[in-house]
Scaffold this motif. Structure first.
Motif, mmCIF file in Angstrom:
data_model
loop_
_atom_site.group_PDB
_atom_site.id
_atom_site.type_symbol
_atom_site.label_atom_id
_atom_site.label_comp_id
_atom_site.label_asym_id
_atom_site.label_seq_id
_atom_site.Cartn_x
_atom_site.Cartn_y
_atom_site.Cartn_z
ATOM 1 N N THR A 93 0.839 -1.205 0.000
ATOM 2 C CA THR A 93 0.000 0.000 0.000
ATOM 3 C C THR A 93 0.873 1.254 0.000
ATOM 4 N N GLY A 94 1.899 1.265 0.842
ATOM 5 C CA GLY A 94 2.771 2.438 0.940
ATOM 6 C C GLY A 94 3.512 2.703 -0.357
ATOM 7 N N THR A 95 3.997 1.646 -0.986
ATOM 8 C CA THR A 95 4.710 1.824 -2.259
ATOM 9 C C THR A 95 3.766 2.357 -3.333
ATOM 10 N N LEU A 156 -6.240 -3.816 0.602
ATOM 11 C CA LEU A 156 -5.903 -2.396 0.443
ATOM 12 C C LEU A 156 -4.670 -2.208 -0.446
ATOM 13 N N GLY A 157 -3.719 -3.137 -0.350
ATOM 14 C CA GLY A 157 -2.526 -3.031 -1.178
ATOM 15 C C GLY A 157 -2.861 -3.122 -2.655
ATOM 16 N N LEU A 158 -3.711 -4.091 -3.017
ATOM 17 C CA LEU A 158 -4.055 -4.263 -4.427
ATOM 18 C C LEU A 158 -4.955 -3.121 -4.916
ATOM 19 N N ILE A 159 -5.872 -2.691 -4.057
ATOM 20 C CA ILE A 159 -6.700 -1.526 -4.434
ATOM 21 C C ILE A 159 -5.793 -0.348 -4.776
ATOM 22 N N THR A 160 -4.826 -0.072 -3.902
ATOM 23 C CA THR A 160 -3.962 1.098 -4.101
ATOM 24 C C THR A 160 -3.092 0.914 -5.342
ATOM 25 N N ALA A 161 -2.628 -0.300 -5.566
ATOM 26 C CA ALA A 161 -1.793 -0.563 -6.740
ATOM 27 C C ALA A 161 -2.592 -0.367 -8.035
ATOM 28 N N ILE A 162 -3.832 -0.861 -8.070
ATOM 29 C CA ILE A 162 -4.662 -0.698 -9.273
ATOM 30 C C ILE A 162 -4.995 0.778 -9.500
#
Ligand SMILES: N[C@@H](CCC(=O)N[C@@H](CS)C(=O)NCC(=O)O)C(=O)O
Length: 204
Positions: A93-95, A156-162
């Protein structure tokens, strides 16, 4: 754990206070100049920003509120970190947030310099180049993190990446510097019909 910080940064201070409040002892505090792009900071945070918290297993979490969320869970769990946020998810998520921020700041930089989005002279300036690098390296780190995650949940990580990929594609259409991200693009396709993503997709 190691915290990369700069003493003037309010974001780094939020993270540091949260770590102290969580009772984290033997924290290795590394003061760095984020504007000088030290290699040790870039190695843990592709955006080249503070704060960044590196866990004992090497997982790096950027973004003060993600660090605060992680430390809050440490505080509640009496330091074993058992429940709540998965550090790998926070790291992704941070990245990905760093990619979003670098892209947004590029558009803001263009607007400050020329009053609009089309004139890209900002991109060639020192800060513009740092933002471009943050997008490229951030997408590479995201892609590496997602490799092998074919059955991923939409966390949340994948949401943010997409969201980061959609934003970069929208703002920099067909740019030749965007690195290949087949895993991320595949996951984006897989979740394309998810109502939350479909209803909020930016205009193409
Ligand atoms: N959204 C980030 C912001 C971090 C940030 O902007 N940190 C500044 C220091 S106050 C920085 O490292 N700036 C260097 C840069 O923007 O390249 C967070 O909440 O941690």
């Amino acid at each position: 754990m190691r915290l990369y910080k700069n003493p003037t940064s309010p974001f780094a201070r939020i993270a540091h206070v949260a770590l102290i409040e969580a009772g984290v002892d033997n924290l290795d505090v590394r003061v760095v100049d984020q504007w000088a792009d030290p290699a040790e900071l870039l190695a843990v945070n592709s955006a080249g920003r503070v704060p960044c918290l590196v866990l004992d297993d090497g997982t790096a979490i950027a973004e003060c509120l993600l660090i605060a969320a992680y430390t809050e869970q440490l505080r509640q769990a009496g330091s074993d970190g058992a429940a709540g946020w998965d550090p790998a998810c926070l790291s992704l998520t941070g990245t990905a947030l760093g990619v979003c921020d670098a892209a947004v700041q590029t558009m803001i930089g263009r607007r400050i310099l020329s009053g609009g989005f089309q004139d890209a002279s900002f991109d060639g300036q020192d800060l513009g180049r740092k933002r471009r690098r943050a997008m490229i390296e951030g997408l590479r780190v995201v892609e590496a993190a997602l490799a092998g995650r074919d059955a991923a949940d939409l966390d949340l990580g994948l949401i943010t990446a997409i969201v980061a990929l959609d934003y970069v594609d929208m703002r920099f259409p067909a740019a030749d510097w965007i690195p290949p991200t087949p895993h991320l693009r595949g996951l984006r396709d897989r979740f394309a019909d998810r109502p939350s993503l479909a209803a909020t997709r930016p205009p193409s």
